[in-house]
Write an enzyme that holds these catalytic residues in place. Structure first.
Site, PDB file in Angstrom:
ATOM      1  N   SER A   1      11.223 -10.686   4.086  1.00 35.70           N
ATOM      2  CA  SER A   1      11.673  -9.329   3.768  1.00 35.70           C
ATOM      3  C   SER A   1      10.553  -8.318   3.942  1.00 35.70           C
ATOM      4  O   SER A   1       9.366  -8.665   4.012  1.00 35.70           O
ATOM      5  CB  SER A   1      12.220  -9.247   2.340  1.00 35.70           C
ATOM      6  OG  SER A   1      11.203  -8.948   1.406  1.00 35.70           O
ATOM      7  N   THR A   2      10.966  -7.060   3.953  1.00 31.16           N
ATOM      8  CA  THR A   2      10.015  -5.961   4.086  1.00 31.16           C
ATOM      9  C   THR A   2       9.080  -5.848   2.885  1.00 31.16           C
ATOM     10  O   THR A   2       8.018  -5.228   2.968  1.00 31.16           O
ATOM     11  CB  THR A   2      10.781  -4.635   4.276  1.00 31.16           C
ATOM     12  OG1 THR A   2       9.879  -3.597   4.612  1.00 31.16           O
ATOM     13  CG2 THR A   2      11.563  -4.242   3.033  1.00 31.16           C
ATOM     14  N   LYS A   3       9.447  -6.467   1.765  1.00 37.25           N
ATOM     15  CA  LYS A   3       8.643  -6.366   0.546  1.00 37.25           C
ATOM     16  C   LYS A   3       7.299  -7.084   0.648  1.00 37.25           C
ATOM     17  O   LYS A   3       6.404  -6.831  -0.168  1.00 37.25           O
ATOM     18  CB  LYS A   3       9.436  -6.885  -0.652  1.00 37.25           C
ATOM     19  CG  LYS A   3      10.692  -6.086  -0.971  1.00 37.25           C
ATOM     20  CD  LYS A   3      10.379  -4.637  -1.332  1.00 37.25           C
ATOM     21  CE  LYS A   3      11.633  -3.895  -1.770  1.00 37.25           C
ATOM     22  NZ  LYS A   3      11.357  -2.507  -2.174  1.00 37.25           N
ATOM     23  N   ASP A   4       7.154  -7.957   1.639  1.00 38.73           N
ATOM     24  CA  ASP A   4       5.842  -8.584   1.845  1.00 38.73           C
ATOM     25  C   ASP A   4       4.767  -7.532   2.047  1.00 38.73           C
ATOM     26  O   ASP A   4       3.621  -7.692   1.603  1.00 38.73           O
ATOM     27  CB  ASP A   4       5.866  -9.476   3.095  1.00 38.73           C
ATOM     28  CG  ASP A   4       6.602 -10.777   2.887  1.00 38.73           C
ATOM     29  OD1 ASP A   4       7.165 -10.988   1.802  1.00 38.73           O
ATOM     30  OD2 ASP A   4       6.633 -11.582   3.832  1.00 38.73           O
TER      31      ASP A   4
ATOM     32  N   ALA B   1       3.760  -5.939  -1.381  1.00 38.17           N
ATOM     33  CA  ALA B   1       3.117  -6.910  -2.278  1.00 38.17           C
ATOM     34  C   ALA B   1       1.667  -7.116  -1.887  1.00 38.17           C
ATOM     35  O   ALA B   1       0.756  -7.061  -2.735  1.00 38.17           O
ATOM     36  CB  ALA B   1       3.878  -8.232  -2.250  1.00 38.17           C
TER      37      ALA B   1
END
Length: 345
Positions: free
Chosen positions: A43-46, A49
């Site tokens: 996901s783009t959340k990597d 984070a």
């Protein structure tokens, strides 16, 4: 050696874009999907984070045996847990009870401690996953709270990476960017960079039916009557996140659970892209936008597909779940026969 990395974090970013050929065939513009599922955490959340945690390291906020705490609908949690494993930190996550069991199992498999909180309570309720995460961070020694909804680094991560990638991949020809809005970081950071390159690029936020973001953008006021339960995870909000730069957004489109679900399955069926629920939502946002705005063959549209469909197999890709929601058409064009399973006796 080429294409070899010291650890999995080296794979974050530089995700591919793919032209959509069938789902968008009635739209004259060229439409590309940026596949954020190609990040190692799918996901783009990597991006956020890694960016936020490494920023905390540079400031000396993280030490050996530190604890990283966050509120998440799933994807941010996966990414934080992944980064924490490589960096050697503990991870505590607060999720809503709207989060599917397989996502919670995934978080636990990555070593996270998970607190499950009621979804349908006000954001300032002490039981909400926002407040629970805040309390845990305050009570836990040697911890940091990511606070993605109100962390400017959420925006900066996409300003530094996603926006430049889209500009380079389209050779500066992009005319429209569509992205779902949850925390707002993906849309805002990308938009900030792209608007600096070309202020004429149209930035379209896709909001959920049941969220307050679209009406807040239009009126500057919170309309509590807009709030009601909905199924799309990680999209829309019942609060106003500071990571959403409303002044960078030209327009919001609001989509509902049912049409987003149909569109998600249609994308898998016709484009062979197994995207998450928000993949369908952002595509449906484009379809609705195209009904009231003229798109031409000279336009280059980019849709950000935030995550992978493997996390929604028991939800939007499940016939049983679809039927339980009253979503009687498995696809926009009612290809029911495609989704039948035949048992050989």
């Amino acid at each position: 050696m080429s294409n070899v990395y010291d650890n999995i974090l080296g794979l974050i970013g530089h995700t591919p874009m793919v032209k959509l050929n069938t789902v968008t065939k009635d739209i004259p513009a060229t439409v590309y999907a940026k596949l954020e599922s190609y990040n190692p955490g799918h996901s783009t959340k990597d991006r956020i984070a890694l960016h936020i945690i490494e920023n905390a390291e540079k400031k000396g906020l993280l030490k050996e045996d530190s604890v990283v705490v966050e509120t998440t609908s799933g994807n941010t949690g996966f990414s934080i847990a992944m980064v924490c494993i490589i960096k050697g930190y503990k991870c505590i996550l607060a999720v809503s009870d709207k989060t599917k069991p397989e996502k919670i199992a995934y978080l636990k498999a990555l070593g996270a401690t998970v607190y499950i909180c009621p979804a349908n309570v006000p954001a300032d309720d002490p039981r909400s996953y926002y407040e629970v995460a805040k309390r845990i961070a305050l009570e836990t020694p040697n911890s940091i709270y990511i606070n993605q909804y109100f962390n400017e680094l959420n925006i900066d991560a996409h300003y530094q990476t996603t926006g430049p990638e889209i500009w380079e991949q389209t050779e500066g020809k992009i005319t429209h960017l569509f992205a779902c809005t949850g925390t707002g970081g993906t849309l805002s950071g990308s938009a900030k960079f792209l608007k600096e390159k070309n202020p004429d690029i149209k930035i379209i936020g896709v909001d959920a039916d049941g969220s307050i973001l679209k009406s807040y953008h239009e009126t500057g006021e919170i309309h509590k009557e807009d709030v009601h339960p909905y199924q799309i995870e990680g999209m829309g909000k019942n609060l106003i996140p500071s990571a959403l730069l409303f002044d960078k957004v030209d327009e919001f489109v609001r989509v509902n659970d049912e049409m987003a679900a149909y569109r998600t399955r249609e994308i898998a069926l016709k484009e062979a892209i197994m995207g998450g629920y928000t993949t369908g939502a952002v595509t449906q946002g484009l379809m609705q936008y195209a009904q009231s705005h003229e798109l031409t063959e000279n336009d280059v549209v980019v849709l950000i597909y935030p995550d992978h469909g493997s996390r929604y197999i028991t939800k939007v890709y499940s016939d049983k779940w679809m039927a339980e929601q009253g979503f009687v058409n498995n696809c926009v064009h009612n290809y029911d026969e495609v989704f039948k399973t035949e048992f050989i006796k």
